[in-house]
Every structure is written in C-alpha cells, then in structure tokens.
Design a protein around this motif. Structure first.
Motif, PDB file in Angstrom:
ATOM      1  N   PHE A   1       2.802   5.436  -5.755  1.00  0.00           N
ATOM      2  CA  PHE A   1       2.863   5.555  -7.507  1.00  0.00           C
ATOM      3  C   PHE A   1       1.917   6.591  -7.943  1.00  0.00           C
ATOM      4  CE2 PHE A   1       2.365   4.325 -11.535  1.00  0.00           C
ATOM      5  CZ  PHE A   1       1.154   4.122 -12.056  1.00  0.00           C
ATOM      6  N   ILE A   2       0.711   6.650  -6.999  1.00  0.00           N
ATOM      7  CA  ILE A   2      -0.337   7.590  -7.501  1.00  0.00           C
ATOM      8  C   ILE A   2       0.065   9.150  -7.651  1.00  0.00           C
ATOM      9  CG2 ILE A   2      -2.178   8.741  -6.792  1.00  0.00           C
ATOM     10  CD1 ILE A   2      -3.743   6.403  -5.673  1.00  0.00           C
TER      11      ILE A   2
ATOM     12  N   ALA B   1       2.228   1.892  -3.460  1.00  0.00           N
ATOM     13  CA  ALA B   1       0.799   2.268  -4.392  1.00  0.00           C
ATOM     14  C   ALA B   1       0.624   3.571  -4.204  1.00  0.00           C
ATOM     15  CB  ALA B   1      -0.366   1.295  -4.065  1.00  0.00           C
ATOM     16  N   LEU B   2       0.519   4.121  -3.120  1.00  0.00           N
ATOM     17  CA  LEU B   2      -0.012   5.463  -2.607  1.00  0.00           C
ATOM     18  C   LEU B   2       1.261   6.339  -3.331  1.00  0.00           C
ATOM     19  CD1 LEU B   2      -1.107   6.011   0.799  1.00  0.00           C
ATOM     20  CD2 LEU B   2      -1.567   7.249  -0.869  1.00  0.00           C
TER      21      LEU B   2
ATOM     22  N   SER C   1       3.034   9.488 -10.467  1.00  0.00           N
ATOM     23  CA  SER C   1       2.552   8.951 -11.682  1.00  0.00           C
ATOM     24  C   SER C   1       2.839   9.896 -12.905  1.00  0.00           C
ATOM     25  CB  SER C   1       1.330   8.273 -11.771  1.00  0.00           C
ATOM     26  OG  SER C   1       0.406   9.212 -11.451  1.00  0.00           O
ATOM     27  N   ARG C   2       2.500  11.090 -12.862  1.00  0.00           N
ATOM     28  CA  ARG C   2       2.829  11.718 -13.978  1.00  0.00           C
ATOM     29  C   ARG C   2       3.975  12.928 -13.614  1.00  0.00           C
ATOM     30  NH1 ARG C   2      -3.039  13.341 -15.537  1.00  0.00           N
ATOM     31  NH2 ARG C   2      -3.711  11.250 -15.872  1.00  0.00           N
TER      32      ARG C   2
ATOM     33  N   GLU D   1       3.513  17.006 -12.398  1.00  0.00           N
ATOM     34  CA  GLU D   1       2.156  17.227 -12.460  1.00  0.00           C
ATOM     35  C   GLU D   1       1.344  16.621 -11.390  1.00  0.00           C
ATOM     36  OE1 GLU D   1       0.712  16.121 -16.504  1.00  0.00           O
ATOM     37  OE2 GLU D   1      -1.373  16.290 -15.706  1.00  0.00           O
TER      38      GLU D   1
ATOM     39  N   GLU E   1       3.618   7.358 -16.839  1.00  0.00           N
ATOM     40  CA  GLU E   1       2.915   6.408 -16.030  1.00  0.00           C
ATOM     41  C   GLU E   1       3.496   4.792 -16.153  1.00  0.00           C
ATOM     42  OE1 GLU E   1       1.061   8.068 -18.166  1.00  0.00           O
ATOM     43  OE2 GLU E   1      -0.475   9.118 -17.079  1.00  0.00           O
TER      44      GLU E   1
ATOM     45  N   SER F   1       0.681  -1.198  -0.123  1.00  0.00           N
ATOM     46  CA  SER F   1      -0.101  -0.114   0.042  1.00  0.00           C
ATOM     47  C   SER F   1       0.954   1.047  -0.004  1.00  0.00           C
ATOM     48  CB  SER F   1      -1.061   0.118   1.192  1.00  0.00           C
ATOM     49  OG  SER F   1      -0.216  -0.308   2.536  1.00  0.00           O
TER      50      SER F   1
END
Lengths: 238, 638
Positions: free
Chosen positions: B209-210, B206-207, B213-214, B217, B456, B203
């Motif tokens: 990554f969010i 994953a957090l 990801s860009r 930005e 991404e 987790s």
C-alpha cells in the motif's frame, strides 16, 4: 614378580610345599586371564562396544592408537566408575578390554574391585559413562560422534527457547517502519490538500476584488458595477 | 487488408486525435500522471516482467527440456511471440492514453470485456501473489538468527528424540510444511487461520500500500530499489556460488544440450507459455504504464530492449540458481557416500581410510562377492548425483526447500538467507506493482469509486479488500488454494485475452490505422517483421498454445499434491483428487475472466438495441427542460 613369589614360597614353606604353592600360583596366573577372557567377549551381556574414529575427528593430527592409549582408556573408565560410585576404589585392572580391531573398536567389561569375578551390571556402567561422558571425550580429544559407546545414546542438547521469538522482533521493526510510512503519507497528502485549498481561495478573492474594482485586462474602467448581473452569473452556472 | 476489417463507426469520436495529442504533449495539460524520467518507466516495466517466474520456473524448464537446447525454442518464441505482443501493448497504450478498460472501450464498446477480463485476472493473481510475498517475509524475519531454524529438527516434547514428522522427512521440509504453512492433509480441512502468517500477510499488504498509494508517483520512486536490488544480489550469489565445491556440476547439468528434446512438442509449448507468462502480457498493467509516457516515446525500441533484458535475466538467474543447486547436490552426494562408507567400516571393522570415495565401488563389489547377505542387510543407499540435481527444483519447492537447504550448508548462513529473501521480495513486489495497476486503473475507469475520493483512499480500500479475501491463503489449506488459483486463474484466461487483444487491434482497430499511429508517434512505419507477426504469426502461436493448454487441462483429472504425514510414502507428496465442489471454483477462476469478453459484448449489444429509443426520448425531455429554465431566468431579470 613371579620369581619373588617362587623364592619366597620356597623359603617360607620348604621345597615340597613351595612347589605346590608355586604350581597353584602359576595356574592362577594362567587361569586369571582365561577367566578374564570369559568375562569379556564379543556381545558380552554386561559389556559395551566402543568405537573410535580418530581420522574423522582429528584428520592429520590423529594420534596412533596403541597399547598406551588402551591403558589410558582403562584409566579413564576407572576414573568414571570412581566418580559415579564415590566409595569403591576402582583400578585399571578392573577394566577388561577385548576383541580389538583395526577399525578401532573393542569391547570392555567392568569388574567389581572387591571381587574380580563379579561384573558390574550394564546399567551402572551406563550411568557412570553418562555422568563423565564429557570428561572421557575431552581426554581423547574426541566427541560424542567419534568416541561411540554403542548402546549409550548421547543426550540431546536442551533447545534454547528465547522469551521473544527473534522473528517477532524483526516483524515489529518492519511493521513500525510501515506504520510510520503510512502516517507520513497521510499527513503529507492532507497538507498538500490544505495548501491547494488555501491557494484556491486566495485566487478566488483576487478575482472578486478585481471585478469589484472594475479592472479588466489591467485597465481601470470608470463607472459603477452593477452587482445584480454578477449574482446571476453565479446561479446560472450549470 | 481493408476487406478483413470490421467496420468500426464513431472510432474517431472515442479516441484523441493527433492534434489533441500534440496539444497535450506541448502544453502538458491534462490530469494524467507522468513518469519523472525514462529510467523510472524502464525500471518499472523491467520489474513487472522480471518476477519470481524467472527465478523459479525458467531454470526448471531449461534443465528438464534439454538444457542448452531449450534456449533455441525459447529465443525463437521470444522473437516471434513476446516482442510483437509487447510492442503492440506499448503502442496502443501510448496512443490511446488510458488504462485497459478505457483502451478497449475506446476501440469498440463491445470490446470492453477484454479490459474487464484483464482486470479480473489481475485481481485474482494479486490475491495469491501477495501471499507468496507473505511467505517470503516470514522466512526473511526468521533469517536473523545464528542457527537458522530450518537447519535442524526440533526436539520432541519429552526431549527423548527429534520430532517424528521431521525425522522422517527433513528439517527444511518440516519447517516449510509444518512451522510455516501448518498444512492440513487435504483441501477439505481448512485448518483455521495461522496467526503468524496473518501477521506476515498484513505486513505484505501494508508495504504494498505504501508503494502504490499515489500511483506512479510513489511506485516510480520505489522501483529504483526493487528493480535493481535483485541484480545486485544475483551477482553476489554468482560470485559466492562459483567458489563453492560442486557448483560447476550444477551449471553443466543445466546447460548440457539434449537436441532430441527439440522434437518433443511439449518443449515448444512450454517455451511459448513461459515467454508469454514471463512478459506479464494481457494483465493490463503494461498498457497502463505505457499510457503515462509522452506521445512520441519510442515504444518499438522499448519493446526490443525489455525483451532482451527479460530473456537475459532469465538465463542469468538460471545460472546462479544452478551453481547453488550444484553445490547442494554435491554436498548431499558426499554425505550419502560418506554414510555408506561409514556403515561398511563399522560392519566389517576395517580401519579408517581403507574405503574412500575413489575405491568405494571396488570395495563394495568385492565385499558383495564374499558376504552378500550382510551387504543386503545393510540397506545401503544408492547415491546418484543426477537425482540430487533434479530434486524439487521448481516453484515454491525451489525457493523454500531446496535453496534454503543449500544456504544452511554455506558458511555465514544468516547473511545469505537475508540476501536471498530480500531479492525474492523485491522481485515479487515489483511484479505486484504491475498487477495492482491492472486492478486500480480499470476500477477508476469504470467509475466504481466516487470521483471525490483521493488516490490514497482508492488504493487503501482495494488493498484492504484484497487483504481480507487473501486470508483464504493463510489458512492451513492455503497452499492448496494457492496452487489452484495459480493453475487455473493465471493461465487459460490470459491466453484468451491476449488472442482477443491481437485480433481486436489488428482487425477491429485496423492495422493500417495502427501503422499510421506508430508513424505519428515514433516517426517511421513499423517494418515488415512487425506486420507479419502482428497479423498472422503471433495470433497463430497464441491460438495453438491456447488449444493445447485447454485440451490438456480438460482431459486430465485435476489432482493436487498434499503433505500427509499419515500417507504410505510419507516424505513424498501424496497425489489427491480435488473434491467435486472445487469444479465450481475452477469455473469461476478460469471461466469468468475468459468469458467476460463475449459476455460483455452480448450485454452491450442488448443494452444498445433495447435502450436506443428510450435514449432519444430522454434527450428531447432534457432539451425542453433547459429551454424552460432559460425562460424563467429571463422573466426574473425583467
């Protein structure tokens, strides 16, 4: 009470016998406490030490520990014994207290209601105390920690085991939010890509149309357009 | 100082000229991402610099090196070492507008090793740093309960008593070492993957990554929360802390100056190292972030502001932490004294209230005179406030043992626990943004991923890879691996890289060219202070710190502290020697990033020498082919 016995025995049995009975009775009265003292003493094999911490438990509302409180303790213990055995009728006299200190602490032993010289074994007393511990504590506004029976350890509270550990619930919420976030991200990037592609193909078609119509810098040129050359342009792009 | 510069041919061909930069600036052409506004940039940099070290390393150093007196070496080295290095990284990134590998290969191809070294260090640090995030998340998930699970020992299997390991140590220790880490007694036993930790680990990645990801930005939006929330929480804790009993004892303990410590060279070394690591220099992240700025951004002002903010945050966080530590120490001291008083009352059957904290010493003394053997037999504990104040107040011990214990003693504990772990999470996450930036951008510059892949996908692949490798740290022995990575991967290589950076910019790129660049960017030449610090003072300080660190690390036998329930001094951690195969790992961790600078230089040199002739040949071939193609087309048309 002694005077009634005295006069009663005198009346019943004449003066000489009466005196004998009276002497025997007096001896018993003196002897009984002595006997009781032998039964209850520090480190008695069948006795328990009780320690009470009033100031710790109640602070300023602490009541004074006096003879009335001791009597109340005897009554409570008798109640506990009755509750456990449910047959024998214990009385306040069956609870013998000794070795009082200013701490407040004291020793007690329990005698059998049938035979005041016989002590109830330690194990039975312990069972009785354990059974009514909660009631005894509440009677004195104390707790397991502040009304201690040395040797009888309080039973530990059973741990509460919820079906789903609470952390898994929070984890589930967070991971759900994260997954939603990732999906939203991927969808938005796909949409952006499609929009870009659409925009590009539309631009490309406009360029083609303009070339076919022979429009250059907004001015309409007359004449036919030789497609042979346009094809070549495309192929030679390195 | 032209005589000291090494000749650097073709530099102009590799870097954008002033005209090109002006064109980029005015037309806003180019596909390099940009910051939405200056606030995002400043918040990202502040978030990167202000990390867990400010909360759990600086207060410890401050207190152990003479309290208020430690401020003096810290501030001096901040000004002489931190600010110049920061300004240098900002300026060179803004000028050359590339990530770390791009910048150094533009300055000179042989210096590409510096960029690669930065990337390796950022990678190694990212791996273990996110595991700390996983630990923070675990505690955060477990804070949503009325009685916090680390406030009491669990009952053993037969329900006859408490678990022995917990009874002998303490509920917080047991919760950390057994229920969170499930740690093995030594690093050889891996202990297998701990499933609950794997979930938290996944987790955390994953957090992350969010948020990345860009690139900037998404990061730029995330930092509005992750960089500001810690300050809000620190303030709340300060207000709460000051109202607790004993908090001022802690603050006094922290800041009481001991001027003798200034004579101790270790104090200065530790201050220098703390300034250096606290600024996250040589990771490559600062370079990258700065390269997204507009060309005429005032990097000098930024460097000074960031340094001040970083230093002030460290002092502020130290104050807050020590109010809470003071509270905990006072509570423990009171408990200790009350325990002793109760023992005395019970043994001598004295009435309650006879012995209080005030007359404890007198009474003990008089009783010792009359009944010495009894007193000996009681084994009364010695209660010393200072020893409680100096217990385990550094690193993970501070956050997960000492602070969590303090929280259990505060009313409404779950709220404070949630706030504290959110703060730690935000502090760490914002630092992770910088670490990952230092990994992703060099990978893109080196062309490891195909150009057709969207951002991404690159971020996702990197996160998945790091997550898998990071599973080492969620095993039973994971804690030991983490300290290993922290001591060797995140220390020596950074010093080498920072030193090479300074030397590279000042002597290979040319300090005169650099001065001209800065004049072009911000409008005035850097003043005498910058000249002296860039050319002599800062490299000298880096060199001294590096030499001392190297000597200390090489001389001592590497040891680690293990939690072993079977050891003799049980609750105290057992010092063990590393097994011999660890030395290979240490070499990989410290050696590869450090040696990447010379090794890449040698590799490029060799490749250049042997392939020069081949290159010319290939160019001729290509020309011939193009000529032939043109002939064919011409024939086709005719």
């Amino acid at each position: 009470m002694i005077s009634y016995v005295f006069w009663g025995s005198l009346a019943l049995s004449g003066i000489k016998e009466g005196m004998l009975v009276w002497i025997l009775f007096l001896l018993c009265q003196v002897g009984a406490p002595a006997l009781a003292q032998d039964l209850c003493q520090r480190d008695a094999p069948n006795g328990y030490k009780v320690r009470i911490s009033l100031k710790t438990a109640l602070g300023e509302d602490a009541y004074e520990w006096n003879q009335s409180e001791m009597f109340f303790f005897q009554a409570t213990m008798a109640f506990a014994m009755r509750r456990h055995f449910q047959m024998e009728t214990y009385n306040v006299d069956n609870i013998i207290l000794c070795v009082q200190t200013s701490r407040v602490s004291f020793w007690f032993v329990v005698t059998s209601p049938d035979n005041t010289t016989m002590l109830i074994p330690k194990a039975d007393v312990e069972k009785a105390v354990r059974m009514s511990r909660h009631r005894i504590n509440n009677a004195f506004l104390l707790s397991d920690r502040t009304l201690e029976f040395l040797g009888i350890y309080p039973t530990l509270a059973a741990p509460v085991n919820p079906d789903t550990p609470p952390w898994l619930i929070v984890f589930g919420v967070v991971i759900g939010a994260v997954c939603v976030g990732i999906i939203a991200l991927l969808i938005s990037s796909l949409l952006q890509k499609r929009r870009k592609e659409k925009g590009m193909t539309e631009d490309g078609q406009d360029e083609e149309d303009m070339q076919v119509k022979g429009v250059e810098n907004g001015i309409n040129l007359d004449g036919t357009y030789n497609r042979g050359f346009t094809d070549d342009d495309r192929f030679t792009k390195l | 100082m032209r005589c000291l510069q090494v000749s650097n041919q073709d530099l102009e061909e590799r870097i954008p000229s002033y005209e090109e930069l002006e064109k980029l600036e005015n037309e806003e052409a180019g596909d390099r991402p940009k910051w939405d506004n200056k606030a995002q940039y400043m918040l990202t940099i502040v978030g990167f610099c202000v990390g867990l070290g400010n909360v759990w390393r600086f207060p410890y150093l401050c207190q152990s090196h003479g309290g208020g007196a430690f401020m003096i070496p810290f501030l001096i080295l901040l000004v002489l070492e931190g600010v110049p290095l920061l300004h240098l990284e900002f300026a060179i990134g803004q000028r050359l507008r590339k990530g770390s590998v791009g910048v150094w290969s533009a300055i000179h191809p042989y210096l590409t090793g510096i960029g690669i070294g930065s990337m390796c260090v950022s990678f190694l640090v990212s791996l273990y740093y996110n595991t700390i995030m996983a630990w923070v998340m675990w505690y955060f998930f477990n804070s949503f309960q009325e009685t916090l699970p680390w406030s009491q020992c669990p009952v053993n299997a037969n329900m006859t008593g408490l678990v022995s390991e917990c009874e002998r140590s303490s509920p917080v220790d047991y919760y950390w070492y057994r229920e969170t880490l499930n740690t093995t007694p030594d690093i050889d036993n891996t202990g297998g993957l701990q499933w609950w930790m794997v979930l938290c680990h996944v987790s955390a990645w994953a957090l992350l990554f969010i948020c990345i990801s860009r690139g900037i930005e998404t990061t730029g939006k995330a930092v509005y929360i992750t960089s500001t929330l810690p300050y809000a929480v620190l303030t709340i804790f300060l207000i709460r802390g000051l109202t607790l009993k004993g908090s001022l004892n802690g603050v006094k303990f922290l800041f009481t100056p001991d001027m003798n410590e200034l004579m101790n060279p270790t104090t200065w070394l530790d201050a220098g190292a703390q300034v250096f690591y606290s600024f996250s220099l040589a990771f490559g992240g600062l370079l990258s972030f700065s390269s997204y700025n507009s060309v005429h951004n005032n990097c000098e002002q930024d460097a000074v502001i960031i340094s001040i903010v970083n230093g002030a945050t460290a002092v502020y966080a130290a104050t807050v932490i020590y109010t809470i530590i003071g509270f905990r120490a006072t509570e423990k001291f009171d408990d200790c004294i009350s325990g002793n008083i109760l023992t005395l009352l019970n043994t001598f059957d004295l009435p309650e209230g006879n012995v209080t904290e005030n007359n404890y010493d007198q009474v003990l003394h008089s009783l010792n005179g009359t009944y010495p053997e009894v007193i000996q037999g009681l084994n009364l504990k010695t209660c010393d406030l200072n020893s409680f104040l100096s217990e385990g107040v550094e690193g993970t011990g501070l956050a997960f043992i000492v602070f969590t214990e303090a929280i259990t003693k505060m009313p409404v504990s779950p709220v404070w626990s949630v706030l504290f772990f959110i703060m730690l999470f935000c502090l760490g996450l914002s630092s992770m943004f910088g670490n990952i930036e230092g990994v992703l951008v060099p990978l893109q510059d080196l062309g490891v991923f195909p150009k057709s892949w969207p951002k991404e996908a690159i971020a996702g692949t990197t996160c998945v890879l790091c997550c898998l490798v990071g599973l080492i740290f969620v095993q039973g022995s994971g804690n030991y691996w983490l300290s290993l990575f922290d001591s060797y991967g995140g220390s020596i290589p950074l010093l080498i890289i920072a030193f090479c950076e300074m030397v590279g910019v000042v002597y290979l790129y040319g300090i005169d060219r650099f001065n001209d660049d800065i004049e072009f960017m911000i409008g005035h030449k850097p003043n005498l202070f910058w000249q002296i610090t860039w050319r002599f003072v800062s490299p000298a300080i880096m060199f001294v710190i590096f030499v001392f660190y190297f000597i200390t690390k090489v001389q001592e036998t590497p040891m680690y502290k293990a939690w072993n329930p079977e050891s003799e001094n049980f609750p105290t951690l057992e010092e063990k020697e590393y097994p011999s195969w660890i030395f290979a790992i240490i070499f990989i961790l410290a050696g590869i990033p450090g040696l990447s600078v010379p090794l890449t230089a040698i590799y490029k040199c060799l490749r250049n020498r042997c392939c020069k002739k081949d290159n010319e040949f290939k160019q001729d071939d290509l020309n011939t082919i193009i000529y032939l193609i043109h002939l064919v087309i011409l024939f086709k048309r005719i």
